[in-house]
Every structure is written in C-alpha cells, then in structure tokens.
Design an enzyme around this catalytic site. Sequence first.
Site, PDB file in Angstrom:
ATOM      1  N   GLY A 225      25.530  38.614  38.901  1.00 41.05           N
ATOM      2  CA  GLY A 225      24.740  39.803  38.548  1.00 41.05           C
ATOM      3  C   GLY A 225      24.002  40.404  39.731  1.00 41.05           C
ATOM      4  O   GLY A 225      23.093  41.208  39.545  1.00 41.05           O
ATOM      5  N   THR A 226      24.397  40.038  40.947  1.00 38.80           N
ATOM      6  CA  THR A 226      23.610  40.487  42.101  1.00 38.80           C
ATOM      7  C   THR A 226      23.968  41.893  42.564  1.00 38.80           C
ATOM      8  O   THR A 226      23.135  42.579  43.138  1.00 38.80           O
ATOM      9  CB  THR A 226      23.796  39.518  43.288  1.00 38.80           C
ATOM     10  OG1 THR A 226      25.190  39.488  43.631  1.00 38.80           O
ATOM     11  CG2 THR A 226      23.331  38.117  42.947  1.00 38.80           C
TER      12      THR A 226
ATOM     13  N   ILE B  63      29.193  45.592  39.183  1.00 40.61           N
ATOM     14  CA  ILE B  63      29.285  45.693  37.722  1.00 40.61           C
ATOM     15  C   ILE B  63      28.272  44.771  37.037  1.00 40.61           C
ATOM     16  O   ILE B  63      27.606  45.170  36.073  1.00 40.61           O
ATOM     17  CB  ILE B  63      30.733  45.357  37.286  1.00 40.61           C
ATOM     18  CG1 ILE B  63      31.707  46.426  37.804  1.00 40.61           C
ATOM     19  CG2 ILE B  63      30.829  45.202  35.766  1.00 40.61           C
ATOM     20  CD1 ILE B  63      33.176  46.043  37.733  1.00 40.61           C
TER      21      ILE B  63
ATOM     22  N   SER C 164      40.520  42.495  34.485  1.00 44.25           N
ATOM     23  CA  SER C 164      40.805  43.652  35.331  1.00 44.25           C
ATOM     24  C   SER C 164      41.963  44.389  34.691  1.00 44.25           C
ATOM     25  O   SER C 164      42.826  43.770  34.046  1.00 44.25           O
ATOM     26  CB  SER C 164      41.216  43.202  36.735  1.00 44.25           C
ATOM     27  OG  SER C 164      41.788  44.293  37.423  1.00 44.25           O
TER      28      SER C 164
ATOM     29  N   TYR D 215      45.472  37.442  43.114  1.00 39.32           N
ATOM     30  CA  TYR D 215      44.369  38.081  42.349  1.00 39.32           C
ATOM     31  C   TYR D 215      44.860  38.500  40.961  1.00 39.32           C
ATOM     32  O   TYR D 215      44.189  38.243  39.949  1.00 39.32           O
ATOM     33  CB  TYR D 215      43.818  39.291  43.118  1.00 39.32           C
ATOM     34  CG  TYR D 215      42.727  40.012  42.350  1.00 39.32           C
ATOM     35  CD1 TYR D 215      41.501  39.402  42.096  1.00 39.32           C
ATOM     36  CD2 TYR D 215      42.922  41.313  41.868  1.00 39.32           C
ATOM     37  CE1 TYR D 215      40.500  40.062  41.375  1.00 39.32           C
ATOM     38  CE2 TYR D 215      41.926  41.976  41.150  1.00 39.32           C
ATOM     39  CZ  TYR D 215      40.723  41.337  40.908  1.00 39.32           C
ATOM     40  OH  TYR D 215      39.735  41.984  40.197  1.00 39.32           O
TER      41      TYR D 215
END
Length: 249
Positions: free
Chosen positions: A14-15, A18, A137, A150
């Site tokens: 959360g830094t 999004i 994603s 990814y």
Amino acid sequence: MARLQGKTAVITGGTTGIGFETAKQFAAEGARVIITGQNPERLQTAAQELGSQVIPVQADVRSLNDLKRLAERAESEFGQLDILFANAGIGFFAPLNAIDETFYDDQFDVNVKGVFFTVQILAELLSEGASVILNASAVNEKGAAMGSIYFATKAAVRSFARSLAAELGPRKIRVNAVSPGFVPTNFQSKMGLTQDALDGFATYVKQAAPLGRFGQPEEIATAVVFLASDESSYITATDLVVDGGYMNV
Ligand SMILES: NC(=O)c1ccc[n+]([C@@H]2O[C@H](COP(=O)([O-])OP(=O)(O)OC[C@H]3O[C@@H](n4cnc5c(N)ncnc54)[C@H](OP(=O)(O)O)[C@@H]3O)[C@@H](O)[C@H]2O)c1
C-alpha cells in the site's frame, strides 16, 4: 453512509500506486486500514500522507514470518478483518534466453507465493461476509514475447480467486480478482525495460484499448472499493477487468 463504514482492511503493497490509492479510498469510505510494504522509507512516507486511519506495517510478502507478524498486528488492532486486498506485486520483462532462476523466483515469490500465503495466513481473521480481492492483471489471459514469467504469475493469481472462492465460500467470504490494464505507477520504472521499449509498449496498449488511454490508480481503486463493499455481495470467484477494454477487443 460511507460504503465501508466500520470495516477493517489490510492492503499489501500500500505504499505507492494502486495500493496507496486504494488505502486512500478505503479510509475515505470509513474503513480502518493497515498497509504494508517492504521498503521502510516508502512505508513511512505513505503513512504520513494517509493519516491516522491508516496503520503502516513493514512486511515482506515473501516471508511467512512477516505475514504471521502482520496477522498478529491486524488481530491486535482490529480483532477481525473484513477486507483483504492482496495487491503487492512486481513485474519484469525479458526474452526467453535471458531469464535465469533468480528472475523467475523473484516474481513467483512475490506475485504467487506472496499472494497465496497472504490469504492463507490472514484467512483465520476474516469475518463472515468478508471480501478478499487479489490484484491480478489484464494480461492474465494473454501471452507476449518477454512477458512469459510475469504473465504466468498473474494467470496463477486469477486462478487462486476461483479456488479460494470455493474454499472460503462456506464462511460466506467472497474472493475476487481485479485486473488492471496499463496504469502508470512506479511499477513501470521497475520493469527492467529500456525507455524505448517502455514507450513502445505503452503506445501499443493505448492504441489497443478502446478508450485509447491509460488507466489511473484511482480508477482501479474505485473498482476495488466496489468489490470490498456489500454492493458486490453476490459476486465471487470472478475477475473484474479494469483496462479500458484492452483485453476484450
Ligand atoms: N501498474 C500497472 O500497469 C499494473 C497493471 C496490472 C496489474 N498491476 C498490479 O498491481 C499491483 C500494484 O502495482 P502498482 O502498479 O501499484 O505498482 P507499485 O507502485 O510499484 O506498487 C507495488 C507495491 O507492492 C509492494 N511490494 C513489492 N514487493 C513487495 C514485497 N516483497 N513485500 C511487500 N510489498 C511488496 C511495494 O512496496 P515497496 O514500496 O515496499 O516496494 C508497493 O507498495 C501489482 O500486483 C501489479 O502486478 C499493475
């Protein structure tokens, strides 16, 4: 009334980007929130900006000990947990012959192992009717040169939403994925692509999306708020794609 009034939430990663925007919106909707990150400076900066409704906890999602410590902190702060947003993630791009074991392990450790054990370890705290959201994603059903690792991690995350929804359904806990399209955040600068490659990829995504533009972190966060809130009370095991139409045309 605020849509998340009285609810408690944990957001991993959360830094910035999004996760940070989602923490802001969760707090504005009345939730008490714990954010995590691995980098202490970014965590402190984010906490200062987000204010007293948001508690920072340093925890690396690759470490089961850190996740257990996070669960203990969430229990002591909140008692139980109504919302879990497993958002922390990384992404690197490289051609087949340049991928080594570290490149593979780094992404699977954060994006797959990290998401799975985040849910497993925090599951005990989840209240009846809780909502779990996994950040996948829009590429989770796609393939692309240089994206093999990814993209595969995100296909796994989308898959987790199906099986974990089945597993936690009897406790009336919903589990969904959210699948952003291209959203400019710190994520792109960490990708390991040259500026030319990044510009080329961005131009392609912009042209391929019917809305003809990138998404903004705020637009992903509003989708997460919806999945977190009781407004989505009959939605589970699904994938909410928030990509300007990129995946579906
Ligand atoms: N941006 C996009 O275009 C896009 C598109 C689709 C999906 N996503 C997904 O969205 C999620 C958030 O990405 P973002 O775009 O917001 O990128 P970002 O700004 O780079 O945010 C990533 C967050 O994950 C945290 N994180 C990374 N590794 C971690 C670890 N080992 N343990 C704990 N936290 C860790 C970071 O914390 P630190 O600051 O401590 O490193 C940061 O808070 C990711 O899962 C990403 O795959 C992004």
